[in-house]
Design a protein around this motif. Structure first.
Motif: not given
Length: 426
Positions: A345-346, A384-393, A400-401
């Protein structure tokens, strides 16, 4: 009282998709609450809060995005019960004197939609899993330090006194009550992944010889008392769930028949939903580091199936799901009632809607890494990689996969550097 959370809503001339009828069927929770489908957005720490530990515009953008995506139940990132004990910079905090208005605005971002999902708050205390630069004296059931190369980042903990343990039980209950006042439709106690509740349950981490340790009955006393205190404040018709480990995946840890016993005991205490995961910081099975189940896409499905005889409460399994076909098989088999998703979902916040439209839907970007295992572990890149995706949202950008793992290392290194010098709330 029954609350309906539409989540995925077929148009008037549609029904649940033929390729996943079980996955898109409703689920009634004990004591109240109806989920429109079997998708659970599992908690991931958003790390978006400022020094005040309160929800902000970034949180609201992220959860509005997830609310629009069709998930039946959203669980917030872990909300800490004690401002002096944070798991990472940017954690949310909710305690007795906290301003509830920002939390009410966060709930409104989800619940004011015509197709609003249920929205639960996950409540947590990290125990000794609090980095050095955040906590000068971490606490735990016993003075057992973290190992597996984590000694450089985490201080050895101090064993909690009995009166401190009772005070922490109250903190969990107060945070849960405030969550209800803010409008959250349920709460989830974080009892997995090596945080404080999990530490109490573990024979390795809990070496006490008083009423809080020793036997399995004493080691689970902390979580049982939390559940009772939460129920006393919120009543019997407010959903209270728990996220728990199937196993810690470390020598002398929690798991096996003791985990089944805990499910049996907590069912009798009124738990509404069990979310099954596994692992700790020392043995991060929840990120896919250990896979020993029959299906690669469902790390803990075998355990959930074995737990069926211990409870009549719904079970969710989180960890590894990527394809709608595997999700449907898991629910149709009866091994689990819900599919827990975090990383998926991230990357695709509208995953439930897209999976409803495409029988071949699958989301898998592998295991992002820098190529240097020590660096990946230092920055906990699997999370942390997926926390970065949350930060983008949070910034109104799309996930961005194709995002480079190095971008996560760089941004997190800068953030951690700033956080180390940030004045923390006492």
């Amino acid at each position: 009282m029954t609350r309906t959370a539409p989540g995925f809503v077929p148009s008037p001339d549609q029904t649940a998709p033929d390729h996943a009828p079980n996955l898109y069927s409703p689920l009634d929770l004990p004591g109240g609450g109806r989920l429109a489908n079997r998708f659970l957005k599992s908690a991931m720490s958003e790390v978006l809060a400022g020094p005040d530990g309160l929800p902000n515009t970034g949180h609201m953008r992220v959860y509005d995005r997830w609310a629009a995506g069709g998930t039946g139940l959203l669980v917030s990132g872990n909300v800490m019960v004690d401002p002096s004990a944070l798991g990472e910079p940017g954690n949310l905090i909710l305690e007795a004197d906290t301003d509830l208005d920002p939390y009410k605005r966060l709930v409104a971002a989800v619940r004011d939609r015509p197709d609003a999902p249920e929205f639960w708050m996950q409540i947590n205390h990290p125990g000794k899993q609090s980095p050095k630069f955040l906590t000068s004296e971490p606490v735990a059931p016993s003075a057992v330090p973290l190992g597996k190369g984590l000694e450089a980042s985490f201080r050895p903990p101090r064993a909690l006194r009995g009166d401190e343990i009772r005070a922490l039980v109250d903190r969990f209950a107060i945070t849960a009550e405030l969550a209800g006042q803010a409008g959250f439709t349920g709460v989830q106690i974080h009892g997995a992944h090596g945080y404080l509740v999990s530490q109490f349950l573990s024979p390795h981490h809990n070496r006490r010889e008083d009423e809080w340790g020793g036997s399995r009955e004493n080691r689970r006393r902390f979580v049982v008392e939390i559940v009772r205190a939460v129920r006393q404040r919120l009543g019997d018709d407010f959903p209270v769930g728990i996220k728990m480990n199937s196993a810690d995946f470390q020598r002398g840890g929690f798991g096996g028949d003791e985990a089944i016993d805990l499910i049996r005991v907590l069912s009798a205490e009124g738990i509404s939903l069990f979310e099954i995961s596994g692992g700790t910081y020392e043995a991060p099975a929840m990120t896919g580091a250990k896979q020993s189940t029959r299906e690669r896409e469902a790390y803990f499905l075998d355990f959930a199936e074995s737990a069926r005889g211990a409870t009549d409460r719904p079970i969710a399994v989180t960890g590894g799901f990527r394809s709608v076909a595997a999700m449907e098989r898991a629910v149709a088999s009866g091994a689990t009632d819900m599919v827990g998703l975090a990383r998926g979902l991230c990357i695709d916040p509208e995953l439930p809607r897209h999976a409803a439209e495409d029988p071949a839907y699958c989301i898998d970007i592998g295991h992002p890494g820098t190529g240097f295992r020590v660096l990946d572990k230092m920055f906990m890149l699997a999370v942390a990689y997926y926390e970065t995706q949350i930060g983008r949202m949070a910034k109104n950008k799309h996930p961005d996969p194709r995002l480079s793992a190095w971008r996560t290392v760089l941004s997190n290194g800068l953030a951690l550097g700033r956080a180390a010098f940030r004045r923390r709330r006492a």
